[in-house]
Enzyme design. Sequence first.
Site, PDB file in Angstrom:
ATOM      1  N   PHE A  79      89.820  10.619  -1.436  1.00  0.00           N
ATOM      2  CA  PHE A  79      91.181  10.188  -1.084  1.00  0.00           C
ATOM      3  C   PHE A  79      92.211  10.935  -1.937  1.00  0.00           C
ATOM      4  O   PHE A  79      93.272  11.339  -1.461  1.00  0.00           O
ATOM      5  CB  PHE A  79      91.299   8.673  -1.285  1.00  0.00           C
ATOM      6  CG  PHE A  79      92.695   8.134  -1.232  1.00  0.00           C
ATOM      7  CD1 PHE A  79      93.351   7.758  -2.401  1.00  0.00           C
ATOM      8  CD2 PHE A  79      93.370   7.998  -0.021  1.00  0.00           C
ATOM      9  CE1 PHE A  79      94.642   7.254  -2.361  1.00  0.00           C
ATOM     10  CE2 PHE A  79      94.673   7.486   0.020  1.00  0.00           C
ATOM     11  CZ  PHE A  79      95.311   7.122  -1.152  1.00  0.00           C
ATOM     12  N   TYR A 117     113.493  13.785  -9.833  1.00  0.00           N
ATOM     13  CA  TYR A 117     113.509  13.347  -8.435  1.00  0.00           C
ATOM     14  C   TYR A 117     112.066  13.232  -7.905  1.00  0.00           C
ATOM     15  O   TYR A 117     111.679  12.241  -7.297  1.00  0.00           O
ATOM     16  CB  TYR A 117     114.326  14.302  -7.554  1.00  0.00           C
ATOM     17  CG  TYR A 117     114.299  13.871  -6.097  1.00  0.00           C
ATOM     18  CD1 TYR A 117     113.484  14.517  -5.179  1.00  0.00           C
ATOM     19  CD2 TYR A 117     115.043  12.769  -5.664  1.00  0.00           C
ATOM     20  CE1 TYR A 117     113.423  14.083  -3.852  1.00  0.00           C
ATOM     21  CE2 TYR A 117     114.986  12.339  -4.337  1.00  0.00           C
ATOM     22  CZ  TYR A 117     114.164  13.000  -3.444  1.00  0.00           C
ATOM     23  OH  TYR A 117     114.100  12.564  -2.132  1.00  0.00           O
ATOM     24  N   ARG A 160     107.432  24.355   0.794  1.00  0.00           N
ATOM     25  CA  ARG A 160     106.988  24.700   2.154  1.00  0.00           C
ATOM     26  C   ARG A 160     108.083  24.378   3.169  1.00  0.00           C
ATOM     27  O   ARG A 160     108.268  25.088   4.151  1.00  0.00           O
ATOM     28  CB  ARG A 160     105.722  23.903   2.492  1.00  0.00           C
ATOM     29  CG  ARG A 160     105.201  24.142   3.899  1.00  0.00           C
ATOM     30  CD  ARG A 160     104.205  23.063   4.319  1.00  0.00           C
ATOM     31  NE  ARG A 160     104.835  21.735   4.345  1.00  0.00           N
ATOM     32  CZ  ARG A 160     104.133  20.599   4.454  1.00  0.00           C
ATOM     33  NH1 ARG A 160     102.814  20.636   4.520  1.00  0.00           N
ATOM     34  NH2 ARG A 160     104.740  19.426   4.463  1.00  0.00           N
ATOM     35  N   ARG A 194     119.671  18.001   3.128  1.00  0.00           N
ATOM     36  CA  ARG A 194     119.441  17.561   1.735  1.00  0.00           C
ATOM     37  C   ARG A 194     118.429  18.526   1.156  1.00  0.00           C
ATOM     38  O   ARG A 194     117.281  18.574   1.577  1.00  0.00           O
ATOM     39  CB  ARG A 194     118.864  16.134   1.687  1.00  0.00           C
ATOM     40  CG  ARG A 194     119.894  15.051   1.787  1.00  0.00           C
ATOM     41  CD  ARG A 194     119.295  13.692   1.421  1.00  0.00           C
ATOM     42  NE  ARG A 194     119.223  13.504  -0.044  1.00  0.00           N
ATOM     43  CZ  ARG A 194     118.562  12.499  -0.613  1.00  0.00           C
ATOM     44  NH1 ARG A 194     117.854  11.664   0.132  1.00  0.00           N
ATOM     45  NH2 ARG A 194     118.559  12.348  -1.927  1.00  0.00           N
TER      46      ARG A 194
HETATM   47  C1  LIG Z   1      97.020   9.590  -7.194  1.00  0.00           C
HETATM   48  O1  LIG Z   1      98.022   9.951  -6.243  1.00  0.00           O
HETATM   49  C2  LIG Z   1      97.627  10.166  -4.932  1.00  0.00           C
HETATM   50  C3  LIG Z   1      96.288  10.087  -4.510  1.00  0.00           C
HETATM   51  C4  LIG Z   1      95.982  10.311  -3.144  1.00  0.00           C
HETATM   52  C5  LIG Z   1      96.997  10.624  -2.193  1.00  0.00           C
HETATM   53  C6  LIG Z   1      98.315  10.684  -2.632  1.00  0.00           C
HETATM   54  C7  LIG Z   1      99.414  11.040  -1.662  1.00  0.00           C
HETATM   55  O2  LIG Z   1      98.884  11.913  -0.648  1.00  0.00           O
HETATM   56  C8  LIG Z   1      99.619  12.038   0.562  1.00  0.00           C
HETATM   57  C9  LIG Z   1      98.976  13.109   1.427  1.00  0.00           C
HETATM   58  C10 LIG Z   1      99.644  13.158   2.794  1.00  0.00           C
HETATM   59  O3  LIG Z   1     100.324  12.262   3.205  1.00  0.00           O
HETATM   60  N1  LIG Z   1      99.444  14.277   3.500  1.00  0.00           N
HETATM   61  C11 LIG Z   1     100.057  14.506   4.803  1.00  0.00           C
HETATM   62  C12 LIG Z   1     100.393  15.965   4.934  1.00  0.00           C
HETATM   63  C13 LIG Z   1     101.860  16.192   4.761  1.00  0.00           C
HETATM   64  O4  LIG Z   1     102.605  15.179   4.670  1.00  0.00           O
HETATM   65  O5  LIG Z   1     102.241  17.361   4.724  1.00  0.00           O
HETATM   66  C14 LIG Z   1      99.093  14.210   5.920  1.00  0.00           C
HETATM   67  O6  LIG Z   1      97.944  14.711   5.777  1.00  0.00           O
HETATM   68  O7  LIG Z   1      99.517  13.559   6.875  1.00  0.00           O
HETATM   69  C15 LIG Z   1     101.080  12.349   0.266  1.00  0.00           C
HETATM   70  O8  LIG Z   1     101.518  13.486   0.412  1.00  0.00           O
HETATM   71  N2  LIG Z   1     101.862  11.320  -0.180  1.00  0.00           N
HETATM   72  C16 LIG Z   1     103.325  11.521  -0.251  1.00  0.00           C
HETATM   73  C17 LIG Z   1     103.844  11.873  -1.691  1.00  0.00           C
HETATM   74  C18 LIG Z   1     103.456  13.293  -2.076  1.00  0.00           C
HETATM   75  C19 LIG Z   1     105.361  11.774  -1.652  1.00  0.00           C
HETATM   76  C20 LIG Z   1     103.292  10.904  -2.708  1.00  0.00           C
HETATM   77  C21 LIG Z   1     101.358  10.008  -0.398  1.00  0.00           C
HETATM   78  C22 LIG Z   1     102.052   8.916   0.105  1.00  0.00           C
HETATM   79  C23 LIG Z   1     101.524   7.632  -0.025  1.00  0.00           C
HETATM   80  C24 LIG Z   1     100.282   7.466  -0.654  1.00  0.00           C
HETATM   81 CL1  LIG Z   1      99.606   5.898  -0.772  1.00  0.00          CL
HETATM   82  C25 LIG Z   1      99.573   8.557  -1.182  1.00  0.00           C
HETATM   83  C26 LIG Z   1     100.129   9.827  -1.085  1.00  0.00           C
HETATM   84  C27 LIG Z   1      98.653  10.461  -3.982  1.00  0.00           C
HETATM   85  O9  LIG Z   1      99.988  10.481  -4.343  1.00  0.00           O
HETATM   86  C28 LIG Z   1     100.422  11.296  -5.400  1.00  0.00           C
END
Ligand SMILES: COc1cccc([C@H]2O[C@H](CC(=O)N[C@@H](CC(=O)O)C(=O)O)C(=O)N(CC(C)(C)C)c3ccc(Cl)cc32)c1OC
Length: 321
Positions: free
Chosen positions: A261, A141, A188, A201
């Site tokens: 990033f 998932y 978390r 979910r």
């Molecule tokens: C090489 O891979 C990556 C490199 C950099 C960043 C991310 C990854 O980091 C954010 C970071 C982010 O979104 N942080 C939030 C904090 C939070 O959501 O708790 C924020 O700071 O607003 C994140 O969380 N996700 C969501 C997924 C984990 C589902 C992929 C995410 C969603 C869309 C994109 Cl394009 C990127 C990411 C990567 O993805 C793995």
Amino acid sequence: AKVLPKDKSLAFCYDMLNRVSRSFAVVIQRLPTELRDAVCLFYLVLRALDTVEDDMAVPVATKVPLLRVFHEKIYDRSWKMSCGYGPYVDLMQQYSLVTDAFLRLKPMYQKVIADITRRMGEGMAEFIEKEVISVKDYDLYCHYVAGLVGIGLSQLFASSQLESEEFADMEFLANHMGLFLQKTNIIRDYLEDINEEPAPRMFWPKEVWGRYTRKLDSFKAPENSAAALGCLNELVTDALCHAPHSLAYMAKLRDQDVFRFCAIPQVMAIGTLALCYNNHRVFTGVVKMRRGETAKYVQQLGSMADLYEAFDHFAGSLAAQ
Ligand SMILES: COc1cccc([C@H]2O[C@H](CC(=O)N[C@@H](CC(=O)O)C(=O)O)C(=O)N(CC(C)(C)C)c3ccc(Cl)cc32)c1OC
């Protein structure tokens, strides 16, 4: 540093980005010009797909086919949808602006985004009808909803030529980048997810929590705190296994803005895991890193040396438990 492009559709996209993602939007906007719009659009396409997956008002009979065909809808200027909540209502209603901006991207970026959207939509559809039971389901998932994002970003990095050709085919390490972040969020967000109305979910694997309780929501009860912490610590330990692969992935990055990033969310994740470990507040409230704690590590995160230092700090506090 907010980006305010001249054309309407891209301006809408950056406005939405800043509305739907708190701190991460700033990090995206600091990417090199060649990658910025592609990553912004990738982020919004993913949020739209996520909005369809999450919206309980959408019947399964509609949702499953839509998740699987969404990779075609992102090319359809007439497509939009009434669903979601808060800023996502605007995102979905005014989606033609996202599509217009998407169609202005270089075709090689459109192709990466569409292919990941297809694979992710298939995976989400698969899990609409089945729950996360085994650790294998849990990893699968997380691969679908997060690992594929890492894989798609790696392909964008390679296509932009800001990173080497090896990123075009780095599924193993890129997948771990996603699993590290997603498992941290799932751990978390226990209380937020279990209190979800109308039907929660849950993504905690039953193969693990089933060894500590008969019902997952029993962990909310104070008399079950020993079992709750045992389960929590096992899941945190499982998530930490992805960290070495994330470090190996980031050591290969060359562009400093791309490095930041990638590295900033990973530092937030290891910090969050360290905070969650053996912390009963996971079951009673929201566990969030203090801004001061993160700022110290995020501000000057410019090199692998800084990254090793940050990981060392949090790993040390985990080991001290
Ligand atoms: C090489 O891979 C990556 C490199 C950099 C960043 C991310 C990854 O980091 C954010 C970071 C982010 O979104 N942080 C939030 C904090 C939070 O959501 O708790 C924020 O700071 O607003 C994140 O969380 N996700 C969501 C997924 C984990 C589902 C992929 C995410 C969603 C869309 C994109 Cl394009 C990127 C990411 C990567 O993805 C793995």
